[in-house]
Design an enzyme around this catalytic site. Structure first.
Site, PDB file in Angstrom:
ATOM      1  N   LYS A 108      32.751  -2.113  -3.884  1.00  0.00           N
ATOM      2  CA  LYS A 108      32.900  -3.343  -3.099  1.00  0.00           C
ATOM      3  C   LYS A 108      34.257  -4.017  -3.377  1.00  0.00           C
ATOM      4  CE  LYS A 108      28.972  -4.081  -0.720  1.00  0.00           C
ATOM      5  NZ  LYS A 108      28.869  -4.532   0.678  1.00  0.00           N
ATOM      6  N   GLU A 126      28.898  -9.792  -7.186  1.00  0.00           N
ATOM      7  CA  GLU A 126      28.989  -8.725  -8.195  1.00  0.00           C
ATOM      8  C   GLU A 126      30.442  -8.417  -8.556  1.00  0.00           C
ATOM      9  OE1 GLU A 126      26.630  -6.458  -9.933  1.00  0.00           O
ATOM     10  OE2 GLU A 126      25.570  -8.329  -9.613  1.00  0.00           O
ATOM     11  N   THR A 160      30.709  -9.536  -2.320  1.00  0.00           N
ATOM     12  CA  THR A 160      29.591  -9.895  -3.194  1.00  0.00           C
ATOM     13  C   THR A 160      30.024 -10.572  -4.489  1.00  0.00           C
ATOM     14  OG1 THR A 160      27.960  -8.880  -4.679  1.00  0.00           O
ATOM     15  CG2 THR A 160      29.705  -7.450  -3.924  1.00  0.00           C
ATOM     16  N   TYR A 167      28.693   0.184  -7.812  1.00  0.00           N
ATOM     17  CA  TYR A 167      28.533  -0.617  -6.585  1.00  0.00           C
ATOM     18  C   TYR A 167      29.636  -1.668  -6.500  1.00  0.00           C
ATOM     19  CZ  TYR A 167      26.664  -4.468  -3.728  1.00  0.00           C
ATOM     20  OH  TYR A 167      26.519  -5.487  -2.813  1.00  0.00           O
TER      21      TYR A 167
HETATM   22  P1  NAP Z   1      19.943  -4.115   2.470  1.00  0.00           P
HETATM   23  O1  NAP Z   1      18.685  -4.849   2.826  1.00  0.00           O
HETATM   24  O2  NAP Z   1      19.910  -3.106   1.388  1.00  0.00           O
HETATM   25  O3  NAP Z   1      20.471  -3.418   3.816  1.00  0.00           O
HETATM   26  C1  NAP Z   1      21.499  -2.476   3.792  1.00  0.00           C
HETATM   27  C2  NAP Z   1      21.667  -1.893   5.175  1.00  0.00           C
HETATM   28  O4  NAP Z   1      22.699  -0.905   5.132  1.00  0.00           O
HETATM   29  C3  NAP Z   1      20.416  -1.184   5.730  1.00  0.00           C
HETATM   30  O5  NAP Z   1      20.356  -1.397   7.108  1.00  0.00           O
HETATM   31  C4  NAP Z   1      20.734   0.292   5.436  1.00  0.00           C
HETATM   32  O6  NAP Z   1      20.064   1.166   6.288  1.00  0.00           O
HETATM   33  C5  NAP Z   1      22.219   0.301   5.740  1.00  0.00           C
HETATM   34  N1  NAP Z   1      22.934   1.440   5.168  1.00  0.00           N
HETATM   35  C6  NAP Z   1      22.920   1.897   3.896  1.00  0.00           C
HETATM   36  N2  NAP Z   1      23.754   2.940   3.750  1.00  0.00           N
HETATM   37  C7  NAP Z   1      24.295   3.164   4.969  1.00  0.00           C
HETATM   38  C8  NAP Z   1      25.229   4.102   5.485  1.00  0.00           C
HETATM   39  N3  NAP Z   1      25.766   5.059   4.708  1.00  0.00           N
HETATM   40  N4  NAP Z   1      25.573   4.033   6.777  1.00  0.00           N
HETATM   41  C9  NAP Z   1      25.038   3.097   7.591  1.00  0.00           C
HETATM   42  N5  NAP Z   1      24.134   2.188   7.174  1.00  0.00           N
HETATM   43  C10 NAP Z   1      23.779   2.216   5.879  1.00  0.00           C
HETATM   44  O7  NAP Z   1      21.102  -5.148   2.117  1.00  0.00           O
HETATM   45  P2  NAP Z   1      21.203  -6.716   2.431  1.00  0.00           P
HETATM   46  O8  NAP Z   1      20.564  -7.465   1.310  1.00  0.00           O
HETATM   47  O9  NAP Z   1      20.802  -6.977   3.838  1.00  0.00           O
HETATM   48  O10 NAP Z   1      22.781  -6.949   2.248  1.00  0.00           O
HETATM   49  C11 NAP Z   1      23.675  -6.770   3.338  1.00  0.00           C
HETATM   50  C12 NAP Z   1      25.072  -6.517   2.802  1.00  0.00           C
HETATM   51  O11 NAP Z   1      25.493  -7.603   1.991  1.00  0.00           O
HETATM   52  C13 NAP Z   1      25.217  -5.281   1.914  1.00  0.00           C
HETATM   53  O12 NAP Z   1      26.492  -4.749   2.153  1.00  0.00           O
HETATM   54  C14 NAP Z   1      25.136  -5.823   0.497  1.00  0.00           C
HETATM   55  O13 NAP Z   1      25.828  -4.963  -0.393  1.00  0.00           O
HETATM   56  C15 NAP Z   1      25.839  -7.157   0.689  1.00  0.00           C
HETATM   57  N6  NAP Z   1      25.427  -8.242  -0.196  1.00  0.00           N
HETATM   58  C16 NAP Z   1      24.120  -8.550  -0.339  1.00  0.00           C
HETATM   59  C17 NAP Z   1      23.755  -9.628  -1.132  1.00  0.00           C
HETATM   60  C18 NAP Z   1      22.308 -10.022  -1.307  1.00  0.00           C
HETATM   61  O14 NAP Z   1      22.016 -10.759  -2.250  1.00  0.00           O
HETATM   62  N7  NAP Z   1      21.404  -9.601  -0.417  1.00  0.00           N
HETATM   63  C19 NAP Z   1      24.752 -10.385  -1.772  1.00  0.00           C
HETATM   64  C20 NAP Z   1      26.081 -10.038  -1.579  1.00  0.00           C
HETATM   65  C21 NAP Z   1      26.417  -8.965  -0.785  1.00  0.00           C
HETATM   66  P3  NAP Z   1      18.560   1.695   5.976  1.00  0.00           P
HETATM   67  O15 NAP Z   1      17.648   0.596   6.447  1.00  0.00           O
HETATM   68  O16 NAP Z   1      18.491   2.936   6.758  1.00  0.00           O
HETATM   69  O17 NAP Z   1      18.480   1.886   4.479  1.00  0.00           O
HETATM   70  N1  GDD Z   2      16.166  -4.795  -9.609  1.00  0.00           N
HETATM   71  C1  GDD Z   2      15.705  -5.226 -10.790  1.00  0.00           C
HETATM   72  N2  GDD Z   2      14.522  -4.715 -11.255  1.00  0.00           N
HETATM   73  N3  GDD Z   2      16.427  -6.114 -11.481  1.00  0.00           N
HETATM   74  C2  GDD Z   2      15.925  -6.565 -12.653  1.00  0.00           C
HETATM   75  C3  GDD Z   2      14.702  -6.112 -13.157  1.00  0.00           C
HETATM   76  C4  GDD Z   2      13.970  -5.143 -12.426  1.00  0.00           C
HETATM   77  O1  GDD Z   2      12.910  -4.690 -12.829  1.00  0.00           O
HETATM   78  N4  GDD Z   2      14.476  -6.762 -14.329  1.00  0.00           N
HETATM   79  C5  GDD Z   2      15.505  -7.571 -14.555  1.00  0.00           C
HETATM   80  N5  GDD Z   2      16.402  -7.453 -13.542  1.00  0.00           N
HETATM   81  C6  GDD Z   2      17.711  -8.138 -13.480  1.00  0.00           C
HETATM   82  C7  GDD Z   2      18.877  -7.194 -13.219  1.00  0.00           C
HETATM   83  O2  GDD Z   2      19.244  -6.513 -14.423  1.00  0.00           O
HETATM   84  C8  GDD Z   2      19.919  -8.184 -12.720  1.00  0.00           C
HETATM   85  O3  GDD Z   2      20.572  -8.794 -13.804  1.00  0.00           O
HETATM   86  C9  GDD Z   2      19.084  -9.249 -11.990  1.00  0.00           C
HETATM   87  O4  GDD Z   2      17.718  -9.020 -12.387  1.00  0.00           O
HETATM   88  C10 GDD Z   2      19.169  -9.177 -10.468  1.00  0.00           C
HETATM   89  O5  GDD Z   2      18.941  -7.830 -10.067  1.00  0.00           O
HETATM   90  P1  GDD Z   2      18.756  -7.442  -8.523  1.00  0.00           P
HETATM   91  O6  GDD Z   2      17.729  -8.300  -7.886  1.00  0.00           O
HETATM   92  O7  GDD Z   2      18.564  -5.964  -8.467  1.00  0.00           O
HETATM   93  O8  GDD Z   2      20.136  -7.896  -7.852  1.00  0.00           O
HETATM   94  P2  GDD Z   2      21.647  -7.727  -8.308  1.00  0.00           P
HETATM   95  O9  GDD Z   2      22.111  -9.096  -8.736  1.00  0.00           O
HETATM   96  O10 GDD Z   2      21.835  -6.616  -9.253  1.00  0.00           O
HETATM   97  O11 GDD Z   2      22.339  -7.318  -6.940  1.00  0.00           O
HETATM   98  C11 GDD Z   2      22.017  -7.999  -5.716  1.00  0.00           C
HETATM   99  O12 GDD Z   2      22.859  -9.116  -5.542  1.00  0.00           O
HETATM  100  C12 GDD Z   2      24.264  -8.802  -5.394  1.00  0.00           C
HETATM  101  C13 GDD Z   2      25.004 -10.115  -5.250  1.00  0.00           C
HETATM  102  O13 GDD Z   2      25.276 -10.643  -6.507  1.00  0.00           O
HETATM  103  C14 GDD Z   2      22.160  -6.988  -4.573  1.00  0.00           C
HETATM  104  O14 GDD Z   2      21.659  -7.571  -3.390  1.00  0.00           O
HETATM  105  C15 GDD Z   2      23.617  -6.613  -4.347  1.00  0.00           C
HETATM  106  O15 GDD Z   2      23.721  -5.821  -3.159  1.00  0.00           O
HETATM  107  C16 GDD Z   2      24.435  -7.902  -4.178  1.00  0.00           C
HETATM  108  O16 GDD Z   2      25.791  -7.601  -4.006  1.00  0.00           O
END
Ligand code: NAP
Ligand code: GDD
Length: 383
Positions: free
Chosen positions: A161, A135, A133, A157
């Site tokens: 990671k 992050e 990520t 987190y």
């Molecule tokens: P998500 O929607 O939160 O999905 C996470 C998945 O992991 C869900 O299927 C959840 O199951 C499962 N899970 C959570 N804890 C678990 C555990 N202990 N054992 C087995 N399964 C578990 O996340 P996503 O947005 O699809 O992201 C996929 C991956 O990419 C994650 O690893 C995230 O950290 C990473 N990532 C995401 C982003 C982004 O912007 N979306 C960016 C960079 C990296 P449940 O449905 O049961 O909760």
């Molecule tokens: N969730 C959330 N809720 N975020 C907020 C809010 C709120 O009410 N208001 C402002 N934010 C700001 C957060 O402080 C952060 O700076 C930004 O919006 C994005 O927050 P999120 O959408 O929660 O995502 P993230 O960037 O912290 O994390 C996501 O992206 C990562 C990749 O950079 C997640 O999907 C992570 O799993 C992933 O790794």
């Protein structure tokens, strides 16, 4: 012979899009799913196949990243050609409340998969994708961020990671495994979890224009993110595992936008202009004008008359409860390597992403009777 993929986190946003994509490519997809007292397969229900049927291309297994024996058994049974490790406790703010669990699932969970592949003697057969990520860059040391930019994680987190990233690199170097990290920047979609900021915004804006909610409370409006569409990003995951040589890739759009501008764009998508006044916790978003024909077309003529009374009123407030103890203020990725080596190109830009999410949420909110009764469902928490 069909290729076999195992996806952890199949019930999540990326797991759902990736399984659909791989099935279309002719893969047999196995997914690891957590036991839950309610159905948690909503995002993949359209792919479901009755287990009595022969020759299924989607098979689910109960499992959890914190349970190594269970992971080892699933990998032994499935004998996958490709593993996509997408499972994680993926909410940055929540990781401050659950740091130990996050380290266990997101950090050591990755080790459990790598070690299972090694112990089962599958190192030459099974390729592994680790969901790393942006992050990791946290307090950014370089702008834009690329594969060589030093990491500086800013949450439990991101620290978990970081372990997962390096243990993946270490197993690749120590045992010659085809294990790669995709360093994915934020990617969103209509399937995005409801408490990530983009989806929180598109749901709230939809409810506000439909007259179901007065305003929304958010945290840091000045944070900037490089937002892409999840449908583009799962294609990159697949491409990474098709390379002869394993490696680590930044996947990003190269454009960054503030949370404040994302809010404006979500309102604009339905013909509403929002103006921000004030600073810090006193900053507020006011409804300043309406493009009536756009509103009529995108929301519905029947909602216009009552919404016109909202001009001049507050629609967005800041609540410091959503601030994080340590914040990532700016992310912007440089995807040059993935474009040149993988040939990856995103199809969606930010306006297309906002359009997709807003169209979906306006329709969803119109249908959702529970939410009409004023329920916030998952919004009770400061996420
Ligand atoms: P998500 O929607 O939160 O999905 C996470 C998945 O992991 C869900 O299927 C959840 O199951 C499962 N899970 C959570 N804890 C678990 C555990 N202990 N054992 C087995 N399964 C578990 O996340 P996503 O947005 O699809 O992201 C996929 C991956 O990419 C994650 O690893 C995230 O950290 C990473 N990532 C995401 C982003 C982004 O912007 N979306 C960016 C960079 C990296 P449940 O449905 O049961 O909760
Ligand atoms: N969730 C959330 N809720 N975020 C907020 C809010 C709120 O009410 N208001 C402002 N934010 C700001 C957060 O402080 C952060 O700076 C930004 O919006 C994005 O927050 P999120 O959408 O929660 O995502 P993230 O960037 O912290 O994390 C996501 O992206 C990562 C990749 O950079 C997640 O999907 C992570 O799993 C992933 O790794």
């Amino acid at each position: 012979m069909s290729k076999i993929a195992l996806i952890t986190g199949i019930t999540g946003q990326d797991g759902a899009y990736l399984s659909e994509y791989l099935i279309k490519k002719g893969y047999i997809v196995h997914g690891m799913k957590r036991r839950s007292s309610l159905f948690n397969t909503e995002r993949i229900d359209h792919l479901y196949q009755d287990p009595h049927r022969e020759n299924r291309n989607l098979i689910l297994h109960y499992g959890d990243l914190t349970d190594s024996m269970n992971i080892t058994r699933i990998i032994q049974e499935v004998q996958p050609d490709e593993i996509y490790n997408l499972a994680a406790m993926s909410h940055v703010k929540v990781s401050f409340d659950m740091p130990e669990y996050t380290a266990n699932a997101d950090g050591v969970g990755t080790l459990r998969i790598l070690e299972a592949v090694r112990l089962l003697d599958l190192t030459k057969k099974t390729r592994i994708y680790q969901a790393s990520t942006s992050e990791l860059y946290g307090l950014v040391q370089e702008i834009p961020q690329k594969e060589t930019t030093p990491f500086y994680p800013r949450s439990p987190y991101a620290v978990a990671k970081l372990y997962a990233y390096w243990i993946t690199v270490n197993y690749r170097e120590a045992y010659g495994m085809h294990a790669s990290n995709g360093i994915l920047f934020n990617h969103e979609s209509p399937l995005r979890g409801e408490t990530f900021v983009t989806r929180k915004i598109t749901r709230a804006v939809s409810r506000i224009v439909l007259g179901m909610q007065e305003k929304t409370y958010l945290g840091n409006l000045s944070a900037q993110r490089d937002w892409g569409h999840a449908k583009d990003y799962i294609r990159a995951m697949h491409l990474i595992l098709q390379q002869d040589t394993p490696s680590d890739y930044v996947i990003a759009t190269g454009i960054t936008t503030s949370v404040r501008d994302f809010i404006k764009k979500a309102f604009e998508e339905v013909g509403v202009e929002v103006e921000f006044k004030g600073e810090g916790v006193d900053e507020k978003g006011f409804i300043s004008s309406i493009d009536t024909s756009k509103f009529g077309e995108r929301v519905g003529q029947e909602y216009l008359e009552s919404f016109q009374k909202r001009i001049g009123t507050e629609a967005v407030n800041v609540d410091p409860a959503y601030f994080r103890p340590t914040e990532v203020e700016l992310l912007i990725g440089d995807p040059t390597k993935s474009k040149t080596v993988l040939g990856w190109e995103p199809k969606y830009d930010l306006p297309a992403l906002v359009k997709d999410m807003m169209q979906s949420d306006v329709e969803l909110m119109k249908k959702d009777a529970f939410l009409k009764d004023g329920g916030y469902r998952t919004m009770n928490y400061f996420e």
